[in-house]
Design a protein around this motif. Structure first.
Motif, PDB file in Angstrom:
ATOM      1  N   LYS A 189      45.478 -21.223  21.687  1.00 35.57           N
ATOM      2  CA  LYS A 189      45.569 -22.186  20.588  1.00 35.57           C
ATOM      3  C   LYS A 189      44.275 -22.965  20.366  1.00 35.57           C
ATOM      4  CE  LYS A 189      50.574 -22.872  20.971  1.00 35.57           C
ATOM      5  NZ  LYS A 189      51.669 -23.870  21.168  1.00 35.57           N
ATOM      6  N   GLU A 190      43.221 -22.624  21.080  1.00 37.35           N
ATOM      7  CA  GLU A 190      41.969 -23.376  20.989  1.00 37.35           C
ATOM      8  C   GLU A 190      41.346 -23.238  19.596  1.00 37.35           C
ATOM      9  OE1 GLU A 190      39.127 -25.710  21.088  1.00 37.35           O
ATOM     10  OE2 GLU A 190      40.308 -25.606  22.947  1.00 37.35           O
ATOM     11  N   ALA A 191      41.138 -24.385  18.927  1.00 39.14           N
ATOM     12  CA  ALA A 191      40.577 -24.373  17.575  1.00 39.14           C
ATOM     13  C   ALA A 191      39.385 -25.310  17.432  1.00 39.14           C
ATOM     14  CB  ALA A 191      41.651 -24.754  16.555  1.00 39.14           C
ATOM     15  N   PHE A 219      30.460 -20.159  13.102  1.00 36.11           N
ATOM     16  CA  PHE A 219      29.996 -20.369  14.478  1.00 36.11           C
ATOM     17  C   PHE A 219      29.010 -19.280  14.881  1.00 36.11           C
ATOM     18  CE2 PHE A 219      30.707 -18.203  18.511  1.00 36.11           C
ATOM     19  CZ  PHE A 219      30.040 -19.074  19.369  1.00 36.11           C
ATOM     20  N   ALA A 220      29.377 -18.023  14.636  1.00 35.84           N
ATOM     21  CA  ALA A 220      28.538 -16.901  15.071  1.00 35.84           C
ATOM     22  C   ALA A 220      27.164 -16.946  14.396  1.00 35.84           C
ATOM     23  CB  ALA A 220      29.234 -15.578  14.766  1.00 35.84           C
ATOM     24  N   MET A 221      27.144 -17.255  13.110  1.00 29.87           N
ATOM     25  CA  MET A 221      25.869 -17.324  12.397  1.00 29.87           C
ATOM     26  C   MET A 221      25.024 -18.484  12.921  1.00 29.87           C
ATOM     27  SD  MET A 221      25.459 -14.822  10.307  1.00 29.87           S
ATOM     28  CE  MET A 221      24.161 -15.435   9.211  1.00 29.87           C
ATOM     29  N   HIS A 222      25.675 -19.605  13.198  1.00 28.83           N
ATOM     30  CA  HIS A 222      24.933 -20.761  13.721  1.00 28.83           C
ATOM     31  C   HIS A 222      24.306 -20.438  15.063  1.00 28.83           C
ATOM     32  CE1 HIS A 222      23.947 -24.778  15.128  1.00 28.83           C
ATOM     33  NE2 HIS A 222      24.698 -24.543  16.198  1.00 28.83           N
ATOM     34  N   LYS A 240      36.664 -19.996   8.858  1.00 28.70           N
ATOM     35  CA  LYS A 240      36.089 -18.717   8.430  1.00 28.70           C
ATOM     36  C   LYS A 240      36.180 -17.669   9.545  1.00 28.70           C
ATOM     37  CE  LYS A 240      32.902 -20.775   5.071  1.00 28.70           C
ATOM     38  NZ  LYS A 240      31.489 -20.884   4.617  1.00 28.70           N
ATOM     39  N   HIS A 241      37.243 -17.778  10.325  1.00 30.59           N
ATOM     40  CA  HIS A 241      37.495 -16.826  11.419  1.00 30.59           C
ATOM     41  C   HIS A 241      36.311 -16.711  12.379  1.00 30.59           C
ATOM     42  CE1 HIS A 241      41.280 -15.559   9.628  1.00 30.59           C
ATOM     43  NE2 HIS A 241      40.653 -15.499   8.470  1.00 30.59           N
TER      44      HIS A 241
END
Length: 281
Positions: free
Chosen positions: A96-98, A249-252, A244-245
């Motif tokens: 559940k980590e968001a 985060f991945a781009m950052h 954004k799924h």
């Protein structure tokens, strides 16, 4: 299926702001769970947090693993429980980590810098981690890493999971002998305990996507932001919970530190290359 209800033995686990409770009717299971999760045992977890109930089936030697009253697994002996508890516990801590990203990745530290190794199963990540521990690196995790605000890294520190095909190689590391002597065999996996690195406030300095290939020379490919982000998405365990799924985060992260794809067969080649990276930056 009748199960015991007197689960008086409890072990609390905390990682990256998430909590888990192991409840059992067995003092032996309590001690085993405390050993498996030793670096993350917490006496103050919320008693209403996510929980794994471990009970021994009456009239049999089987141990039942229950989550919210539903059967999640069956261990035919105490020896099978450590691996099953680690796997199920990690899933519940991530589920559940968001607030932060959870990656299937190793994270190690050297000279105050963080090295992130996202990888798929079979890439040799744990064997490489074991090798680097003998080269002066500190361990935060070989499996689950959280990345929170400020890009701080934290690792779920558990025993190294050495699979049967890697045991002979790892046993040849001269500094691993004493650790292997204290190891535990669970479901054909050798669990090797290791001390957690004391490094605090660690952020990623370099991202390495390792890929073991027998007989291959060491080949290093520098990745641009797009390919790095695409590879990170493949290791992101809670993408469904993130904006954004997880793409933002991945781009950052891909844009904040250098990243490489490393294909190798000799562990020494990887550590030599990493030492050179440290010396040059």
């Amino acid at each position: 299926m009748k199960v015991a209800l007197d689960l008086k033995y409890r072990v609390g686990v905390a990682f990256a702001g998430n909590e888990l409770l192991i409840r059992t009717d067995s003092h032996l299971v309590e001690k085993m769970a405390a050993s498996v999760f030793q670096h993350h045992v917490s006496p103050s977890v919320d008693q209403n947090c996510a929980a794994i109930d471990v009970v021994q089936q009456e009239g049999a030697g089987d141990f039942l693993l229950m989550v919210e009253g539903q059967l999640a697994g069956i261990a035919s002996s105490v020896a099978e429980l450590p691996v099953m508890l680690m796997q199920l516990g990690q899933r519940l801590l991530v589920f559940k980590e968001a607030r932060q990203a959870m990656l299937h990745a190793a994270v190690l530290a050297k000279n105050g810098r963080g090295f992130l190794f996202p990888a798929v199963a079979g890439s040799g990540k744990t064997t490489l981690t074991a090798w680097l521990l003998g080269q002066g690196y500190g361990l935060l995790s070989d499996e689950l890493t959280s990345i929170g605000e400020g890009d701080d890294l934290d690792g779920f520190t558990r025993p190294l999971n050495i699979k049967p095909g890697s045991r002979a190689l790892v046993a040849g590391f001269d500094w691993m002998g004493a650790a292997l002597a204290r190891s535990v065999l669970s479901s054909d996996v050798t669990l090797v305990s290791w001390d957690r690195s004391p490094v605090k406030n660690l952020s990623a300095s370099i991202i390495v996507f390792p890929s073991y290939a027998a007989g291959s020379p060491c080949e290093v490919e520098s990745l641009s932001q797009g390919p790095c982000a695409r590879n990170l998405m493949g290791s992101l365990l809670n993408a469904r919970n993130l904006p954004k799924h997880g793409l933002s985060f991945a781009m950052h992260l891909a844009g904040t530190c250098p990243s490489y794809r490393v294909r190798y067969s000799r562990l020494q080649d990887v550590s030599t290359w990493l030492d050179q990276i440290l010396a040059d930056t």
